[in-house]
Design a protein around this motif. Structure first.
Motif, PDB file in Angstrom:
ATOM      1  N   ILE A 438     -29.781  -1.732 -51.304  1.00  0.00           N
ATOM      2  CA  ILE A 438     -30.921  -2.302 -52.028  1.00  0.00           C
ATOM      3  C   ILE A 438     -32.138  -1.385 -51.916  1.00  0.00           C
ATOM      4  O   ILE A 438     -32.883  -1.190 -52.881  1.00  0.00           O
ATOM      5  N   ASP A 439     -32.329  -0.803 -50.745  1.00  0.00           N
ATOM      6  CA  ASP A 439     -33.462   0.098 -50.567  1.00  0.00           C
ATOM      7  C   ASP A 439     -33.320   1.331 -51.461  1.00  0.00           C
ATOM      8  O   ASP A 439     -34.299   1.776 -52.087  1.00  0.00           O
ATOM      9  N   VAL A 440     -32.098   1.878 -51.548  1.00  0.00           N
ATOM     10  CA  VAL A 440     -31.862   3.032 -52.418  1.00  0.00           C
ATOM     11  C   VAL A 440     -32.099   2.650 -53.876  1.00  0.00           C
ATOM     12  O   VAL A 440     -32.683   3.418 -54.649  1.00  0.00           O
ATOM     13  N   TYR A 441     -31.669   1.450 -54.256  1.00  0.00           N
ATOM     14  CA  TYR A 441     -31.831   1.007 -55.636  1.00  0.00           C
ATOM     15  C   TYR A 441     -33.316   0.862 -55.986  1.00  0.00           C
ATOM     16  O   TYR A 441     -33.758   1.311 -57.049  1.00  0.00           O
ATOM     17  N   MET A 442     -34.094   0.232 -55.096  1.00  0.00           N
ATOM     18  CA  MET A 442     -35.517   0.052 -55.378  1.00  0.00           C
ATOM     19  C   MET A 442     -36.254   1.386 -55.426  1.00  0.00           C
ATOM     20  O   MET A 442     -37.206   1.552 -56.195  1.00  0.00           O
ATOM     21  N   LYS A 443     -35.821   2.335 -54.621  1.00  0.00           N
ATOM     22  CA  LYS A 443     -36.457   3.647 -54.636  1.00  0.00           C
ATOM     23  C   LYS A 443     -36.166   4.384 -55.941  1.00  0.00           C
ATOM     24  O   LYS A 443     -37.056   5.042 -56.502  1.00  0.00           O
ATOM     25  N   ALA A 444     -34.906   4.264 -56.444  1.00  0.00           N
ATOM     26  CA  ALA A 444     -34.532   4.962 -57.679  1.00  0.00           C
ATOM     27  C   ALA A 444     -35.022   4.222 -58.916  1.00  0.00           C
ATOM     28  O   ALA A 444     -35.203   4.840 -59.966  1.00  0.00           O
ATOM     29  N   CYS A 457     -33.869  -8.999 -53.174  1.00  0.00           N
ATOM     30  CA  CYS A 457     -33.890  -9.125 -51.720  1.00  0.00           C
ATOM     31  C   CYS A 457     -33.321 -10.451 -51.234  1.00  0.00           C
ATOM     32  O   CYS A 457     -33.065 -10.621 -50.032  1.00  0.00           O
ATOM     33  N   LYS A 458     -33.137 -11.422 -52.125  1.00  0.00           N
ATOM     34  CA  LYS A 458     -32.498 -12.672 -51.727  1.00  0.00           C
ATOM     35  C   LYS A 458     -31.047 -12.470 -51.327  1.00  0.00           C
ATOM     36  O   LYS A 458     -30.451 -13.339 -50.684  1.00  0.00           O
ATOM     37  N   LEU A 459     -30.482 -11.331 -51.703  1.00  0.00           N
ATOM     38  CA  LEU A 459     -29.104 -11.031 -51.303  1.00  0.00           C
ATOM     39  C   LEU A 459     -29.001 -10.720 -49.821  1.00  0.00           C
ATOM     40  O   LEU A 459     -27.921 -10.823 -49.235  1.00  0.00           O
ATOM     41  N   ILE A 460     -30.128 -10.355 -49.192  1.00  0.00           N
ATOM     42  CA  ILE A 460     -30.124  -9.945 -47.786  1.00  0.00           C
ATOM     43  C   ILE A 460     -30.328 -11.163 -46.896  1.00  0.00           C
ATOM     44  O   ILE A 460     -31.209 -11.989 -47.144  1.00  0.00           O
TER      45      ILE A 460
END
Length: 591
Positions: A438-444, A457-460
Motif C-alpha cells: 500500500i505504501d508503494v502504491y500511494m507513493k507511485a 488503508c482500511k485493508l490494513i
C-alpha cells in the motif's frame, strides 16, 4: 540392436541412374516401376515368392518371351523396401533390423508373400523377427518410429499397438531388476574412443536407471504416437509424477518458448510453426495428470504464459489457470509475474492472477466444508512459523505481487483493493507485506484523493503490524492521520500489556523467594528469562519514543500544542472536570 540375416548369395544388382539391373547374365523380362525408380528383374524369382506379382504377371502376360512393365507405386516402404525384397526373392544376403523390419513386413503383406509361395517366406520371417525386436526397449522405439513411414499399413497389421504396449510395459517396470541395457541416444556418432574388448564395444554409454530413463527416447516420437504411448503408460498404473515429468520433457523439446535460454544441448529441438505449436500445447495440457501437486506450478505457469503468446484456446488457458490455482501455495513470486500482452495494460497480468487466486479460494473453501475441523483466526495468528498453511503462504505471495505491481501507474485502485481483499484477514499473521504494498502504491499514485487513501488503508489491520512496520508507519506522511493515530495507540497498548505482565511476574517471583529457597533453579531460570524480556522491552520503548518524537514534530507542524487550550483555558483554574480533560489530552498526545 537386433538384426537377422537372410539369404546367402552375393549381391547381383547394380544401380544405373534410376534403375536397378540384375547382373545374373540373363536378360530381364519384367520391369517393376516404383516412383522414379525401376527394377529390371526376372519373372520366376518374383512370382515364386509373391502372390500379388504372380497374379499380375498372369494377367498381363501375352505370351512366351514377352517383357512386362508393372507399376507398384502403392507398395509400403517404396523403392527402398522393394530393393530388399527383390534381393530376398533372388536369395541374396539381406539384413533385417529394427529400423527396416516394419516397412518390409508391411510390403511383404502387400505382395502376399505367404507360406503358400515357399517355406520361410518373408511374412513369416519378418513376423518372427518383429517379436524379437519388441523384446528390447531400444529396438521397440526404433520400430515404432519406423511405423510413421507406413502408418496405415502398420495400424492394419497391429504393429503400432504392439510396439506401444511393449514400450508401456517396459516403462512401468524397474529396469534395474532386468538389467536392461539402455544406450544413450546421441545425435552424432563419434569415432573417437571407439574400441572393442572381447568383441564388445566399449564406446557406448549406458543411461542411468532412474525414473527418467525413458523420457529422452520417447520425446523423439511424433505427437500422435507419443500421446498414445502416454495414455497406455497411464493405464498401466505408472506414477503420475513420472508421467508429468515426461510430458514436461516433451514440451520443452518442441515448444521453444518454454525455455528461457537456449543451450547447445537443445540442438535437436524441432522448430515448428506457431499453429503447430499451439496444437501441441493444447494436446500437452490434456495429457497432464489431474492429480494436484504432481506437476510443478512453475511448469504450469510457463505453459500458461506460452499459451498466451501462442493464442491458445480459452478453454486451454482456463484449464491451466485452474490447475495453477489448485496449488497456488507451491508457486513463487517470480512465477506469477506473468507479462501482459496489451500495451495499455499493466506490465504484469493482474487479471490472470486474480482469476488464479479466486480459484484457489474456491478450492480452499471446498476443502474447509469437507473437513469437520474449523481453523480459527487465533490458531493461525498464534501458530508457530513452521506450521504455515497454504492460505498464509498464498497471502504472502499475493502481498509480494501487489508490492511488485504497485509502482505501475496503470494499476487501477479498484483492482488493487479487490486483489488484496480476496485474501481473508486471518490468513495474514502480520500485515507488514500488505502495508509495504500500500505504501508503494500511494507513493507511485500520489494523485489519489484523501478519501481513496482512507479506503485503501482500511485493508490494513494496525494491530498486526510488527514493531518495525509500526515505527515506519508512525513517520509515514503518506498515511492518513487516522491511521497514524491507530498505529501509535495499538503500539502503546501492546507495550503497556507487556509491562503489566512483567510486573505481575516480578511480584510472583518475590513471593516465591519469601516462601523459601526451594526451586532455586527454576527461579534462576525465570529471572534470566525476565532479564531478556526486560532488555527487549527497553529496546521497544526506545524505538517507540523515537516514533513519538516524530509524531510530536508532525503535530506541531499541523499547529497543535502539547497542551490543548480548549481543555484548560489560559488564566483560569482547572476544575476537577477540566483537570480530567486536561489529563486525557496529555494521554492522547503521548499515545
Amino acid at each position: 540392436m537386433a538384426f537377422l540375416r537372410l539369404g546367402s548369395k552375393p549381391e547381383v544388382f547394380h544401380r544405373e541412374g534410376h534403375s536397378w539391373v540384375c547382373t545374373s547374365g540373363l536378360p530381364s523380362d519384367i520391369c517393376i516401376n516404383i516412383g522414379e525408380m525401376s527394377f529390371k528383374l526376372h519373372k520366376f524369382p518374383l512370382l515364386s515368392r509373391s502372390g500379388l506379382l504372380e497374379k499380375l504377371i498372369e494377367e498381363c502376360s501375352s505370351g512366351e518371351g514377352s517383357s512386362l512393365s508393372l507399376r507398384l507405386d502403392d507398395i509400403p516402404g517404396g523403392a527402398m523396401a522393394f530393393e530388399l525384397i527383390s534381393n530376398f526373392c533372388y536369395g541374396v544376403r539381406i539384413e533385417l533390423t529394427a529400423h527396416n523390419v516394419v516397412s518390409i513386413r508391411c510390403a511383404a503383406e502387400y505382395l502376399q508373400m505367404t507360406e503358400d509361395h515357399g517355406d520361410g517366406n518373408l511374412i513369416m520371417q519378418t513376423e518372427s523377427f518383429l517379436n524379437q525386436v519388441l523384446g528390447n526397449w531400444a529396438d521397440s522405439i526404433a520400430a515404432l518410429e519406423a511405423c510413421e513411414e507406413v502408418l496405415p499399413h502398420a495400424e492394419e497389421l497391429h504393429i503400432v499397438p504392439r510396439c506401444i504396449d511393449s514400450l508401456a510395459t517396459k516403462a512401468c517396470a524397474d529396469p534395474s531388476l532386468f538389467s536392461w541395457p539402455f544406450p544413450v541416444r546421441e545425435t552424432e556418432k563419434s569415432p573417437q574412443n571407439a574400441g572393442l574388448w572381447n568383441g564388445i564395444s566399449t564406446a557406448t554409454k549406458t543411461r542411468p536407471t532412474g525414473e527418467d530413463w525413458w523420457y529422452q527416447d520417447v520425446s523423439f516420437l511424433t505427437l500422435p504416437l507419443y500421446k498414445r504411448l502416454i495414455l497406455a503408460i497411464e493405464s498401466k498404473g505408472l506414477r503420475p509424477e513420472s508421467i508429468a515429468a515426461s510430458v514436461e520433457h516433451y514440451a520443452r523439446r518442441y515448444l521453444p518458448l518454454m525455455n528461457r535460454q537456449s543451450s547447445f544441448d537443445d540442438v535437436n529441438t524441432v522448430t515448428t510453426s506457431e499453429a503447430d505449436q499451439r496444437i501441441l500445447l493444447e494436446e500437452i495440457v490434456g495429457l497432464l495428470p489431474n492429480k494436484k501437486g504432481v506437476t510443478s506450478s512453475k511448469f504450469l505457469i510457463r505453459l500458461l504464459r506460452t499459451g498466451m503468446v501462442l493464442h491458445a484456446s480459452p478453454s486451454c488457458r482456463e484449464n491451466l489457470e485452474m490447475k495453477v490455482g489448485a496449488q497456488l501455495d507451491q508457486a513463487s513470486l517470480v512465477d506469477i509475474l506473468i507479462p501482459n500482452m496489451g500495451y495499455t495494460e499493466t506490465r504484469f497480468n493482474v487479471d490472470c492472477v486474480q482469476r488464479i487466486l479466486d480459484h484457489f479460494m474456491l478450492v480452499q473453501q471446498a476443502a474447509a466444508l469437507a473437513t469437520p475441523c474449523i481453523v480459527e483466526e487465533g490458531q493461525l495468528r498464534n501458530g508457530s512459523p513452521d506450521s504455515l498453511t497454504p492460505m498464509t503462504m498464498v497471502a504472502g505471495l499475493i502481498d509480494g505481487f501487489l508490492a511488485e505491481v504497485a509502482s505501475d501507474v496503470n494499476f487501477k485502485l479498484p483492482k488493487f483493493e479487490v486483489l488484496a481483499a480476496t485474501v481473508p484477514d486471518y490468513a495474514r499473521p502480520l500485515d507488514d507485506g500488505l502495508y509495504h504494498a500500500i505504501d508503494v502504491y500511494m507513493k507511485a499514485h500520489h494523485w489519489i484523493t484523501d478519501n481513496e487513501r482512507e479506503q485503501l488503508c482500511k485493508l490494513i489491520n494496525c494491530q498486526k503490524l510488527s514493531l518495525e512496520a509500526s515505527t515506519h508507519a508512525a513517520q509515514n506522511e503518506r498515511l492518513p492521520l487516522r491511521v497514524i493515530v491507530q498505529v501509535l495507540f495499538f503500539e502503546q497498548l501492546r507495550l503497556r500489556t507487556s509491562i503489566s505482565g512483567w510486573f505481575f511476574v516480578t511480584d510472583t517471583l518475590d513471593n516465591s523467594r519469601e516462601r523459601g529457597n526451594g526451586g532455586d533453579d527454576d527461579v534462576k531460570q525465570r529471572v534470566s528469562e525476565l532479564e531478556k524480556d526486560c532488555s527487549r522491552m527497553k529496546e521497544e520503548m526506545r524505538k517507540l519514543i523515537k516514533a513519538k518524537r516524530s509524531w510530536r514534530n508532525f503535530t506541531r507542524r499541523l499547529g497543535f500544542n502539547r497542551k490543548s487550550n480548549s481543555c484548560c483555558p489560559k488564566g483560569s483554574k482547572p476544575s476537577p472536570s477540566s483537570g480530567t480533560r486536561q489529563h486525557n489530552c496529555e494521554n492522547i498526545e503521548v499515545s
